[in-house]
Design a protein around this motif. Sequence first.
Motif: not given
Length: 424
Positions: A295-320
């Motif tokens: 989910i976090c690596s798909s293009d739903q997280a943005g066209e720029r691949r280099e910026g999609r890690y922000a989705a993982t960071v947000i997910n990590g904060v919510l998960f924790a």
Amino acid sequence: METARRGLFEPGPGIGAGLRDLPANINLKTGSAGLVAAIFGCSGPALIVIGAAGAGKLSEGQTVAWLLAIYGLGGLISFVMGLYYKMPITGAYSIPGAALVAGSLATFPFDQAVGAFVMAGVLVLILGVTGLIGKLMRWLPMPIVMAMIAGALIRFGIGAVNAVSALPIVVGAAVVAFFLSMRFLKVVPPVLSALVVGLVAVAFTGSFGTNEAGISFVLPELTAPSFTIDAFLAIAVPLAILVVGAENAQATGVLMAEKYPAPVNAMTIISGIGGILAGFLGGHNANIAGPMTAICSSDQAGERREGRYAATVINGVLFAGFGVFAGAVVPLILMLPGPLIGAVAGLAMINVLVMAFQSAFSKPAGYQIGAFVALIVAMSNVSILGISAPFWALLFGAVVSMLVEKPVEGIDGGGAAIGAREPA
């Protein structure tokens, strides 16, 4: 993949670089992808863990400790790996592992199960430290890996279709909103449109559930581990294989499909460390997660691949945060209708699935028969010797390809050691 030979951890930009560039990469798309991944992981899967705790007759404090371990540490893994590598490497836990533990708790006391959790983490750590997993992934042909990913994740796409019949108005509205948004609202992530419209439909139709987790906000209760050979063989070994052969393999394949240089050794090592720490807290493991990485690596997280890690960071904060406040939050999350959650998760994976199928069966890549075997084995969701389908998909696909497909020179199949094959 050459970086895997330079040390235990593949080098990355570093946490400082990830933090520095994070504000510029937090936007509507990365935020919505991270939110969808978190809702997916904090809803149905949480109920599976709570059910496993109930099967083992755990106390409320032990149940809360289990949730804190897997969600808190899973979120921490997302935060660390996402920032250090600036890739959407998302942490969570093994859902099939929770089902495995649920069955085992009918036989083993919880202290022995906790000891097995710790030993499973040690096994995964050894596989990462020795570099065996990195070598295996360099050897495995990419089409077979991609076919396994397609077969393992196709259930989410099928689940989205089935969800329409389960909750037609709510899920139907979400699906329509997704595709209309994809066509006409370029600035709004389609998955966010689907989620918002779905929630509005839930409110209008009164479809909110009344699920109760059966636990209240209590302090975690730690359980001292007890180490036995029986629990090692029955729980630790299968759990370690699930973490490596299912979760990490899926996540690695998804990242490769999205053109990320997956740090296989580091992903395995962090999953081993997460398993050990989670075990001592009373949780069955904390590791890299396949579906949420998708989910976090798909293009739903943005066209720029280099910026999609922000989705993982947000997910990590919510998960924790979910782990810390699990006792209070679980009943609220479980009020969301399951079909809507499943449908949104399936919609978020459409492009991941498309790319996986293209990589697996594009003619120049070869390995057509082996990839097909991997696809149908992964789709079967078969479990042999307590080991889930993704592991067997990779094994059977590679074996069949070696038996019936001869190498084709000049075409790299995805591994560093072997090229593509054509039918013998």
